[in-house]
Design a protein around this motif. Structure first.
Motif, PDB file in Angstrom:
ATOM      1  N   ARG A  61       0.821  -1.210   0.000  1.00  0.00           N
ATOM      2  CA  ARG A  61       0.000   0.000   0.000  1.00  0.00           C
ATOM      3  C   ARG A  61       0.859   1.266   0.000  1.00  0.00           C
ATOM      4  N   LEU A  62       1.861   1.297   0.853  1.00  0.00           N
ATOM      5  CA  LEU A  62       2.695   2.501   0.941  1.00  0.00           C
ATOM      6  C   LEU A  62       3.553   2.665  -0.318  1.00  0.00           C
ATOM      7  N   THR A  63       4.011   1.551  -0.886  1.00  0.00           N
ATOM      8  CA  THR A  63       4.796   1.643  -2.120  1.00  0.00           C
ATOM      9  C   THR A  63       3.952   2.185  -3.262  1.00  0.00           C
ATOM     10  N   ALA A  64       2.681   1.765  -3.329  1.00  0.00           N
ATOM     11  CA  ALA A  64       1.798   2.287  -4.371  1.00  0.00           C
ATOM     12  C   ALA A  64       1.593   3.793  -4.221  1.00  0.00           C
ATOM     13  N   MET A  65       1.501   4.268  -2.976  1.00  0.00           N
ATOM     14  CA  MET A  65       1.373   5.716  -2.764  1.00  0.00           C
ATOM     15  C   MET A  65       2.619   6.448  -3.245  1.00  0.00           C
ATOM     16  N   LEU A  66       3.792   5.925  -2.897  1.00  0.00           N
ATOM     17  CA  LEU A  66       5.037   6.618  -3.244  1.00  0.00           C
ATOM     18  C   LEU A  66       5.250   6.656  -4.752  1.00  0.00           C
ATOM     19  N   THR A  67       4.872   5.578  -5.452  1.00  0.00           N
ATOM     20  CA  THR A  67       5.077   5.551  -6.900  1.00  0.00           C
ATOM     21  C   THR A  67       4.040   6.362  -7.662  1.00  0.00           C
ATOM     22  N   SER A  68       2.831   6.499  -7.109  1.00  0.00           N
ATOM     23  CA  SER A  68       1.797   7.255  -7.820  1.00  0.00           C
ATOM     24  C   SER A  68       2.056   8.762  -7.775  1.00  0.00           C
ATOM     25  N   PHE A  69       2.662   9.253  -6.684  1.00  0.00           N
ATOM     26  CA  PHE A  69       2.974  10.681  -6.610  1.00  0.00           C
ATOM     27  C   PHE A  69       4.251  10.967  -7.400  1.00  0.00           C
ATOM     28  N   PRO A  70       4.261  12.003  -8.216  1.00  0.00           N
ATOM     29  CA  PRO A  70       5.443  12.277  -9.051  1.00  0.00           C
ATOM     30  C   PRO A  70       6.617  12.798  -8.220  1.00  0.00           C
ATOM     31  N   ARG A  71       7.806  12.446  -8.671  1.00  0.00           N
ATOM     32  CA  ARG A  71       9.025  13.001  -8.061  1.00  0.00           C
ATOM     33  C   ARG A  71       9.337  14.324  -8.746  1.00  0.00           C
ATOM     34  N   LEU A  72       9.487  15.365  -7.974  1.00  0.00           N
ATOM     35  CA  LEU A  72       9.654  16.707  -8.541  1.00  0.00           C
ATOM     36  C   LEU A  72      10.950  16.847  -9.313  1.00  0.00           C
ATOM     37  N   SER A  73      11.918  16.007  -9.016  1.00  0.00           N
ATOM     38  CA  SER A  73      13.190  16.092  -9.734  1.00  0.00           C
ATOM     39  C   SER A  73      13.157  15.361 -11.069  1.00  0.00           C
ATOM     40  N   ASP A  74      12.118  14.540 -11.309  1.00  0.00           N
ATOM     41  CA  ASP A  74      12.055  13.747 -12.542  1.00  0.00           C
ATOM     42  C   ASP A  74      11.074  14.301 -13.559  1.00  0.00           C
ATOM     43  N   ILE A  75      10.181  15.188 -13.161  1.00  0.00           N
ATOM     44  CA  ILE A  75       9.169  15.681 -14.084  1.00  0.00           C
ATOM     45  C   ILE A  75       9.640  16.978 -14.737  1.00  0.00           C
ATOM     46  N   HIS A  76       8.836  17.523 -15.619  1.00  0.00           N
ATOM     47  CA  HIS A  76       9.178  18.755 -16.325  1.00  0.00           C
ATOM     48  C   HIS A  76       9.315  19.916 -15.334  1.00  0.00           C
ATOM     49  N   PRO A  77      10.261  20.831 -15.584  1.00  0.00           N
ATOM     50  CA  PRO A  77      10.434  21.961 -14.645  1.00  0.00           C
ATOM     51  C   PRO A  77       9.165  22.782 -14.448  1.00  0.00           C
ATOM     52  N   PHE A  78       8.314  22.861 -15.466  1.00  0.00           N
ATOM     53  CA  PHE A  78       7.068  23.611 -15.298  1.00  0.00           C
ATOM     54  C   PHE A  78       6.210  22.983 -14.203  1.00  0.00           C
ATOM     55  N   TYR A  79       6.019  21.654 -14.260  1.00  0.00           N
ATOM     56  CA  TYR A  79       5.225  20.995 -13.234  1.00  0.00           C
ATOM     57  C   TYR A  79       5.930  21.029 -11.878  1.00  0.00           C
ATOM     58  N   SER A  80       7.260  20.953 -11.883  1.00  0.00           N
ATOM     59  CA  SER A  80       7.988  21.002 -10.616  1.00  0.00           C
ATOM     60  C   SER A  80       7.791  22.345  -9.914  1.00  0.00           C
ATOM     61  N   ASP A  81       7.939  23.436 -10.653  1.00  0.00           N
ATOM     62  CA  ASP A  81       7.736  24.756 -10.049  1.00  0.00           C
ATOM     63  C   ASP A  81       6.266  25.008  -9.732  1.00  0.00           C
ATOM     64  N   LEU A  82       5.353  24.443 -10.537  1.00  0.00           N
ATOM     65  CA  LEU A  82       3.930  24.616 -10.244  1.00  0.00           C
ATOM     66  C   LEU A  82       3.558  23.921  -8.941  1.00  0.00           C
ATOM     67  N   CYS A  83       4.112  22.712  -8.721  1.00  0.00           N
ATOM     68  CA  CYS A  83       3.870  22.025  -7.446  1.00  0.00           C
ATOM     69  C   CYS A  83       4.489  22.798  -6.282  1.00  0.00           C
ATOM     70  N   ASN A  84       5.656  23.392  -6.505  1.00  0.00           N
ATOM     71  CA  ASN A  84       6.270  24.194  -5.450  1.00  0.00           C
ATOM     72  C   ASN A  84       5.408  25.413  -5.128  1.00  0.00           C
ATOM     73  N   THR A  85       4.786  25.977  -6.157  1.00  0.00           N
ATOM     74  CA  THR A  85       3.929  27.148  -5.940  1.00  0.00           C
ATOM     75  C   THR A  85       2.650  26.782  -5.199  1.00  0.00           C
ATOM     76  N   LEU A  86       2.072  25.662  -5.559  1.00  0.00           N
ATOM     77  CA  LEU A  86       0.765  25.310  -5.012  1.00  0.00           C
ATOM     78  C   LEU A  86       0.855  24.574  -3.680  1.00  0.00           C
ATOM     79  N   TYR A  87       1.851  23.691  -3.508  1.00  0.00           N
ATOM     80  CA  TYR A  87       1.857  22.805  -2.341  1.00  0.00           C
ATOM     81  C   TYR A  87       3.088  22.945  -1.456  1.00  0.00           C
TER      82      TYR A  87
END
Length: 730
Positions: A61-87
């Motif tokens: 269960r916990l592994t499924a949670m960790l894999t479903s959430f994106p890693r900010l260092s692996d996704i596009h910089p736009f989504y990384s900064d957007l997540c930093n702005t929002l969350y």
């Protein structure tokens, strides 16, 4: 197609719900009963399995949670900064890190407790260790209550984010609030963005799609931006700043020259200069909106000069256009200009890239130059010239060729105009243009229209046949039988084979006539033949009945116990009665009198029948003696019965006998075991028991396939502390 789709993320349960899920799954998927007769090794494995299963469920269960959430260092910089702005990037990583730590702690707890259960010396100790292990795991999960709640809120918000592709062709609109960005998006796309006459109606990014030059374009509507420092901008404004900073797109900066938005033209120009660094390396279009309220030509000279200077300062990639969302004047021009600028920029970037240079370096184009002024003709080898001369002589020597078969093919105009009937050669055989009227080969379409059009003429594919001799191509095809050439069936021994086939046919005809002899007329036979035919028919019937009887050839039809007995005394034509056997054998012309007499003799001499008759006689005699003794005793005691009492007793005995016979008939079963084919009463009881067991499956009774689990241990036998001893109820 979007690169990231956060809508597929699974919901994150709360801490209490996660504990319930894990414990319920463990209870449902693992054994739950420990019987008192189990060995200690089996008890240990029982509880070790529960601990391991619980640990594995939590880990999955916990592994499924960790894999479903994106890693900010692996996704596009736009989504990384957007997540930093929002969350908040730090809070997000901290929550995921705590979940990962909880998974590690659960694995460690399970490993330690399994090692302790492996050396448990009693059922109670193993059970306590299991409870301690599950309790510690659940406690670890409950401590993650805040992290799980935060991740669920993040998941809900991320699932509502627009699914946009950061790498596709994009038009991005920006500017102050209430300047007409959302209205323009509703005009050129199929999106339905809310439009209101007040500021900050759009609070998040909206994505729409439009088509231009058979290409799909992505249009992004951003919230309004105010003119102040970056540190003072809120989350709504930072979404637009993030999109401008990371997306390669064509930017449309909207300005309201009517100043109905609540901001002056000077404020709009100041905002443009403050975010100008974000327009670097982007195609920029300054859109003058609301010209239906304030035309561009009637704008004050000072304000117009201010806007024109702003466009000149921004560089050569900036274009100034005017439009109105109400009258739709200039809307298509703005869209087309922005798309054309972005397409041209994308082409230029690809041409100027390193990949194009590496490809061009591999190519080498050579342009030959004249060495001198001499004209050099084509050189034909001598062997080719001789071959051409030889072929020309052969064609001239052949005055007439064999006419080809045109069966199934429509004639062409060239075939009809030929004086001789020789088939035309294909263009593939021509060495040069002299062999035909023209050097170009006619296509099948041209020939079709020359010879009548579709449905009238079909091409002759025999010209393409590759045979040993080209003259064979147009020969008539021999007839075919069953997919093979008739010439292959020439056989020198055909006469001998025909004779053998005729003899076999005569033999089959004779056998057929003999088999159908019973259909022949009796008038054509004499007396002896009729008798012979009748005997043969009777034998055939006997053999057929013998083959069709049940039980096969190696076992008797009936058991030996009832083989000589009749099935029904009232049926005179019973198959096993002596009279019926004698009558049937007489039909076949066999004297069965001796056989019947021998059977009756064996029946009389049967020791079982004799013993049965003796037992019946002895029983009757015993009953008479007992009745006589009773009457004698009564007479001796002076208590003699009256005649009426004696009659009543006799009548009661007769009625009891009648009741027993009636009961036997109502059950439709013979009373004696011998009549059922059994030896005695004990065998009858055994047969009845076997019959009842066999009928369980038909009457819905419980059988060996019905799996039931009964509770062997009640609660008071399995609770409380027990000392080491020999107690059975442990």
């Amino acid at each position: 197609m979007p690169v990231y789709n956060f809508k597929n993320m699974a919901p994150v349960p709360s801490a209490n719900d996660l504990v319930d899920i894990v414990l319920t799954r463990t209870q449902r998927r693992t054994p739950t009963v420990v019987h008192p007769g189990y060995k200690i090794s089996r008890i240990r494995s029982f509880y070790m399995r529960k601990i391991k299963f619980t640990q594995q469920t939590i880990s999955d269960r916990l592994t499924a949670m960790l894999t479903s959430f994106p890693r900010l260092s692996d996704i596009h910089p736009f989504y990384s900064d957007l997540c930093n702005t929002l969350y908040d990037r730090d809070h997000y990583k901290l929550a995921l890190g705590q979940i990962n730590t909880a998974k590690t702690l659960v694995d460690a707890v399970a490993r330690d407790m399994v090692r302790m259960v492996k050396y448990g010396d009693s059922l109670y100790r193993c059970k306590c260790l299991k409870r301690a292990a599950l309790g510690r795991m659940c406690t670890i999960l409950k401590r993650q209550k805040a992290s799980l709640s935060y991740l669920e809120e993040v998941r809900k918000h991320m699932s509502r984010l627009p699914a946009l592709d950061p790498n596709t062709r994009t038009l991005l609109m920006c500017g102050l609030p209430n300047v007409g960005k959302s209205s323009f998006m509703n005009k050129i796309t199929r999106a339905n963005v809310d439009v209101q006459p007040y500021a900050f109606t759009t609070k998040s990014l909206f994505v729409g799609h439009t088509d231009y030059k058979y290409l799909r374009w992505q249009v992004i509507d951003t919230p309004g931006i105010l003119d102040h420092s970056l540190e003072e901008r809120n989350t709504i404004e930072m979404q637009a700043i993030t999109a401008l900073a990371h997306l390669t797109c064509s930017v449309l900066y909207f300005m309201d020259i009517s100043e109905q938005c609540g901001y002056t033209i000077e404020s709009q120009c100041n905002l443009f200069r403050s975010i100008a660094p974000l327009f670097a390396n982007k195609q920029l279009v300054v859109v003058i909106n609301k010209i239906d309220v304030q035309p561009w030509e009637t704008l004050e000279e000072e304000k117009r000069r201010m806007i024109e200077e702003l466009v000149k300062e921004s560089g050569p990639n900036t274009t100034l256009l005017t439009m109105s969302n109400v009258s739709e004047e200039g809307v298509s021009a703005v869209k087309n200009t922005a798309c054309d600028k972005l397409l041209a920029a994308r082409v230029d970037s690809r041409v100027s890239g390193n990949k194009v240079e590496s490809v061009m370096n591999r190519l080498q184009v050579v342009f030959p130059t004249a060495r001198d002024g001499i004209v050099r003709e084509a050189c034909i080898p001598e062997s080719v010239s001789k071959e051409r001369e030889r072929m020309a002589m052969q064609s001239s020597n052949k005055s007439k060729k064999k006419k080809g078969s045109r069966i199934g093919y429509a004639p062409t105009v060239e075939d009809e105009e030929e004086e001789d009937d020789t088939p035309s050669e294909s263009e593939d055989e021509m060495m040069d243009g002299e062999a035909g009227n023209s050097g170009r080969k006619k296509t099948a379409r041209e020939l079709m229209w020359e010879n009548g059009g579709p449905g009238v003429w079909a091409p002759d594919y025999r010209e393409q046949y590759d045979l040993a001799d080209p003259e064979w191509r147009f020969d008539a095809i021999p007839q075919i039988l069953d997919g093979k050439n008739i010439a292959d069936y020439v056989d020198p021994d055909i006469e001998e084979k025909l004779r053998v086939l005729e003899e076999e046919e005569e033999q089959l005809q004779a056998e057929y006539e003999a088999a159908n002899m019973e259909k022949m007329d009796d008038d054509s036979l004499d007396e002896m033949e009729k008798v012979a035919v009748g005997e043969i028919r009777d034998r055939i019937k006997i053999i057929r009945q013998y083959k069709e009887r049940p039980g096969g050839n190696n076992r008797p039809v009936l058991p030996r116990e009832i083989r000589g007995r009749t099935k029904d005394k009232h049926d005179e034509d019973a198959k096993l009665s002596a009279d019926a056997i004698e009558k049937r054998m007489e039909k076949y012309g066999v004297d069965a009198s001796k056989m019947v007499e021998r059977g009756r003799k064996r029946e009389r001499e049967d020791p079982r029948v004799r013993r049965r008759a003796e037992r019946a006689a002895a029983a009757d005699k015993e009953m008479e003696d007992a009745a006589a003794n009773d009457s004698d005793e009564e007479m001796q005691d002076g208590r003699g019965l009256s005649k009426g009492a004696i009659k009543r007793a006799k009548k009661e005995r007769e009625q009891s006998v009648k009741r027993e016979k009636s009961l036997a008939r109502s059950h439709s079963r013979p009373r004696e075991p011998s009549q059922m084919g059994l030896k005695d009463e004990s065998m009858a009881k055994i047969a009845k028991k076997v019959e009842s067991k066999g009928q369980m499956r038909w009457h819905g009774g419980k059988g060996e396939g019905d799996h039931t689990q009964s509770v062997h241990l009640v609660k008071w036998m399995n609770t409380g502390k027990k000392r080491n001893g020999t107690h059975y109820c442990r």
